[in-house]
Design a protein around this motif. Sequence first.
Motif, PDB file in Angstrom:
ATOM      1  N   GLN A  19      -4.374  -4.758   0.028  1.00 57.61           N
ATOM      2  CA  GLN A  19      -3.142  -3.700   0.139  1.00 57.61           C
ATOM      3  C   GLN A  19      -2.681  -4.027   1.930  1.00 57.61           C
ATOM      4  O   GLN A  19      -3.562  -4.072   2.903  1.00 57.61           O
ATOM      5  N   VAL A  20      -1.385  -3.861   1.817  1.00 60.78           N
ATOM      6  CA  VAL A  20      -0.826  -3.919   3.160  1.00 60.78           C
ATOM      7  C   VAL A  20       0.088  -2.798   3.369  1.00 60.78           C
ATOM      8  O   VAL A  20       0.931  -2.333   2.667  1.00 60.78           O
ATOM      9  N   ALA A  21      -0.127  -2.039   4.607  1.00 60.16           N
ATOM     10  CA  ALA A  21       0.654  -1.043   5.078  1.00 60.16           C
ATOM     11  C   ALA A  21       1.324  -1.136   6.446  1.00 60.16           C
ATOM     12  O   ALA A  21       2.541  -1.557   6.817  1.00 60.16           O
ATOM     13  N   VAL A  65      -0.568   5.400  14.732  1.00 57.53           N
ATOM     14  CA  VAL A  65      -0.221   5.450  13.375  1.00 57.53           C
ATOM     15  C   VAL A  65      -0.786   4.237  12.510  1.00 57.53           C
ATOM     16  O   VAL A  65      -1.184   4.200  11.343  1.00 57.53           O
ATOM     17  N   ASN A  87      -6.152   9.483  -4.113  1.00 57.41           N
ATOM     18  CA  ASN A  87      -6.283   9.054  -2.791  1.00 57.41           C
ATOM     19  C   ASN A  87      -7.108  10.266  -2.243  1.00 57.41           C
ATOM     20  O   ASN A  87      -6.588  11.293  -2.016  1.00 57.41           O
ATOM     21  N   SER A 124      -8.125  -2.379   2.079  1.00 58.19           N
ATOM     22  CA  SER A 124      -6.808  -1.754   2.697  1.00 58.19           C
ATOM     23  C   SER A 124      -7.586  -1.656   4.154  1.00 58.19           C
ATOM     24  O   SER A 124      -8.566  -0.907   4.343  1.00 58.19           O
ATOM     25  N   PHE A 135     -10.353   0.827   2.705  1.00 55.30           N
ATOM     26  CA  PHE A 135     -10.720   2.230   2.624  1.00 55.30           C
ATOM     27  C   PHE A 135      -9.062   2.926   2.911  1.00 55.30           C
ATOM     28  O   PHE A 135      -8.254   2.219   3.605  1.00 55.30           O
ATOM     29  N   ASN A 136      -8.891   4.319   3.009  1.00 56.57           N
ATOM     30  CA  ASN A 136      -7.893   4.901   3.539  1.00 56.57           C
ATOM     31  C   ASN A 136      -7.971   4.910   4.946  1.00 56.57           C
ATOM     32  O   ASN A 136      -9.095   5.022   5.725  1.00 56.57           O
ATOM     33  N   ALA A 162       0.804  -1.164   0.151  1.00 57.12           N
ATOM     34  CA  ALA A 162      -0.063  -0.121   0.128  1.00 57.12           C
ATOM     35  C   ALA A 162       1.031   1.052   0.011  1.00 57.12           C
ATOM     36  O   ALA A 162       2.128   1.147   0.465  1.00 57.12           O
ATOM     37  N   SER A 163       0.250   2.366  -0.657  1.00 53.37           N
ATOM     38  CA  SER A 163       1.072   3.577  -0.562  1.00 53.37           C
ATOM     39  C   SER A 163       1.338   4.036   0.999  1.00 53.37           C
ATOM     40  O   SER A 163       0.683   3.911   1.923  1.00 53.37           O
ATOM     41  N   GLY A 208      -5.993  -3.101   8.205  1.00 57.22           N
ATOM     42  CA  GLY A 208      -5.988  -4.163   9.082  1.00 57.22           C
ATOM     43  C   GLY A 208      -5.597  -5.570   8.452  1.00 57.22           C
ATOM     44  O   GLY A 208      -5.732  -6.568   9.197  1.00 57.22           O
ATOM     45  N   SER A 214       2.003   8.897  -1.574  1.00 58.53           N
ATOM     46  CA  SER A 214       1.088   9.932  -2.555  1.00 58.53           C
ATOM     47  C   SER A 214       2.074  11.117  -2.716  1.00 58.53           C
ATOM     48  O   SER A 214       2.559  11.612  -1.819  1.00 58.53           O
ATOM     49  N   LYS A 262      -9.058   5.409  -4.056  1.00 56.03           N
ATOM     50  CA  LYS A 262      -8.946   5.095  -2.709  1.00 56.03           C
ATOM     51  C   LYS A 262      -9.872   6.034  -1.845  1.00 56.03           C
ATOM     52  O   LYS A 262      -9.539   7.410  -1.899  1.00 56.03           O
ATOM     53  N   SER A 298       0.563   7.625  -7.223  1.00 59.42           N
ATOM     54  CA  SER A 298      -0.691   8.027  -6.088  1.00 59.42           C
ATOM     55  C   SER A 298      -0.811   9.535  -5.986  1.00 59.42           C
ATOM     56  O   SER A 298       0.177  10.199  -5.660  1.00 59.42           O
ATOM     57  N   THR A 338      -2.372   0.312  12.057  1.00 54.55           N
ATOM     58  CA  THR A 338      -3.597  -0.371  12.535  1.00 54.55           C
ATOM     59  C   THR A 338      -3.231  -1.679  13.265  1.00 54.55           C
ATOM     60  O   THR A 338      -1.949  -1.723  13.109  1.00 54.55           O
ATOM     61  N   TYR A 389       5.271  -1.996   8.616  1.00 53.22           N
ATOM     62  CA  TYR A 389       5.896  -1.149   9.585  1.00 53.22           C
ATOM     63  C   TYR A 389       6.070  -1.791  10.878  1.00 53.22           C
ATOM     64  O   TYR A 389       7.323  -1.866  11.599  1.00 53.22           O
TER      65      TYR A 389
HETATM   66  C1  LIG Z   1       3.061   5.738   7.811  1.00 48.24           C
HETATM   67  C2  LIG Z   1       1.907   5.591   6.789  1.00 48.24           C
HETATM   68  C3  LIG Z   1       1.863   6.657   5.497  1.00 48.24           C
HETATM   69  C4  LIG Z   1       0.964   6.448   4.684  1.00 48.24           C
HETATM   70  N1  LIG Z   1       0.914   7.248   3.645  1.00 48.24           N
HETATM   71  C5  LIG Z   1      -0.192   7.233   2.761  1.00 48.24           C
HETATM   72  C6  LIG Z   1       0.039   7.803   1.556  1.00 48.24           C
HETATM   73  O1  LIG Z   1       0.631   8.580   1.198  1.00 48.24           O
HETATM   74  N2  LIG Z   1      -1.107   7.797   0.603  1.00 48.24           N
HETATM   75  C7  LIG Z   1      -2.160   6.901   0.975  1.00 48.24           C
HETATM   76  O2  LIG Z   1      -3.020   6.658   0.231  1.00 48.24           O
HETATM   77  N3  LIG Z   1      -2.346   6.130   1.990  1.00 48.24           N
HETATM   78  C8  LIG Z   1      -1.156   6.319   3.088  1.00 48.24           C
HETATM   79  N4  LIG Z   1      -1.375   5.412   3.999  1.00 48.24           N
HETATM   80  C9  LIG Z   1      -2.546   4.498   4.282  1.00 48.24           C
HETATM   81  C10 LIG Z   1      -2.188   2.896   3.764  1.00 48.24           C
HETATM   82  O3  LIG Z   1      -2.055   3.085   2.653  1.00 48.24           O
HETATM   83  C11 LIG Z   1      -3.469   2.349   4.180  1.00 48.24           C
HETATM   84  O4  LIG Z   1      -4.422   2.495   3.444  1.00 48.24           O
HETATM   85  C12 LIG Z   1      -3.741   2.488   5.582  1.00 48.24           C
HETATM   86  O5  LIG Z   1      -2.649   2.508   6.388  1.00 48.24           O
HETATM   87  C13 LIG Z   1      -4.461   1.036   6.003  1.00 48.24           C
HETATM   88  O6  LIG Z   1      -3.945  -0.224   5.976  1.00 48.24           O
HETATM   89  P1  LIG Z   1      -2.844  -1.064   6.956  1.00 48.24           P
HETATM   90  O7  LIG Z   1      -3.820  -1.487   8.010  1.00 48.24           O
HETATM   91  O8  LIG Z   1      -2.467  -2.040   6.275  1.00 48.24           O
HETATM   92  O9  LIG Z   1      -2.117  -0.109   7.318  1.00 48.24           O
HETATM   93  C14 LIG Z   1      -0.305   5.624   4.966  1.00 48.24           C
HETATM   94  C15 LIG Z   1      -0.192   4.662   6.118  1.00 48.24           C
HETATM   95  C16 LIG Z   1       0.810   4.835   6.963  1.00 48.24           C
HETATM   96  C17 LIG Z   1       0.617   3.867   8.218  1.00 48.24           C
END
Ligand SMILES: Cc1cc2nc3c(=O)[nH]c(=O)nc-3n(C[C@H](O)[C@H](O)[C@H](O)COP(=O)(O)O)c2cc1C
Length: 331
Positions: free
Chosen positions: A266-268, A217, A134, A245, A197-198, A20-21, A247, A46, A171, A107, A219, A272
């Motif tokens: 998607q995974v973010a 910050v 986004n 997206s 979702f974002n 994920a972004s 969790g 983004s 998104k 993005s 999830t 981390y």
């Molecule tokens: C540190 C950080 C930076 C992020 N930056 C962006 C971003 O630039 N653009 C965007 O669309 N989402 C951004 N996100 C959101 C993630 O892409 C993702 O949608 C959100 O964290 C939920 O997914 P997760 O549970 O896997 O974290 C960011 C998330 C984190 C934690």
Amino acid sequence: MTDLSTYYMGLPVPSPIIAASSTLTSSPVCIAELARNGAGAVVLNSLFEEEIVVELNRRKESLNALNINHPEVLEFYEKLDVDEILNDYLKLIFEAKKSVDIPIIASINCVSPGKWHYFAKYLQEAGADGLELNIFTLPADMETSGQVYEEAALEIIRNTMAELNIPVCVKISPYYSGLGNMISQIDSLGVKGITLFNRFFKPDLNLDEMTIGAGPVYTDPSEYLNTLRWVGLVAGKVECDIYASGGIHDGLTAAKMLAAGAQGVQVASAMYRNGLSCLPEIIKGLSNWMESKGFEGINDFRGMLSHNKINNPAAYMRVQFLKTFAGKAEK
Ligand SMILES: Cc1cc2nc3c(=O)[nH]c(=O)nc-3n(C[C@H](O)[C@H](O)[C@H](O)COP(=O)(O)O)c2cc1C
């Protein structure tokens, strides 16, 4: 032997697990590492509309100070700015495309249908395989109706799509007054996918210092349920893909999203929290589960448990805790 290959934004990908972004997708080195760890595609960090607009306005002001306000000159400057402002981002796309062979999705974080959509085509020219918009404005203005926010988002999408040939996905946040209808309206514009979702910065209060700061910050793994509900509710009822997206930290949660109908996951936060090696773990978890069920490919089960296919769809719509559920939860 399971085959995880599928399509993401219409592009062939080795797996539906997508980076994920985030700031982890903002350098070519990290992107190469993500590809090595099995990401099916990468959505870049983004580019912010504000960054473009602020720079544009600054330059316009300096032109105004020189009393240069001829429309053609201003337009020339707007276009000239594009190269300068986007230079680093374009370089990132270009370098990323050189270093990996999975799709690179640019993005843009956008809030208003201003002039910035013009810039999107530079991302395409730099080699981006797709663009994720986004879009988010906190709908907090007490005078502004939900329809106004919705129309602004739809205009952003229309304007941007008019500039591009590459696939566009959007998104969104869950904060629309009529979320199902909004998803349907976005779909009708011909987008390739919608990401649900974002996640946003959430303020929290510090009662020791009596100040406001940042809430968590990232999830945690229990936060996937709202995404799962909405993926299940809308997948298969719209023309476009639905991407999940929020969790997703392990293979079983990824499998649930796909079973609910997601075309990609998607995974973010998991990256981390656990490092990039969480990606092969998630892929292995998904693959093992598929094997245990006798599914050879993603399409053998994708959407099987969506609202329009599952035996008891009413469960997707349930919102109140009935006495029976409350009783069980207490035991
Ligand atoms: C540190 C950080 C930076 C992020 N930056 C962006 C971003 O630039 N653009 C965007 O669309 N989402 C951004 N996100 C959101 C993630 O892409 C993702 O949608 C959100 O964290 C939920 O997914 P997760 O549970 O896997 O974290 C960011 C998330 C984190 C934690």
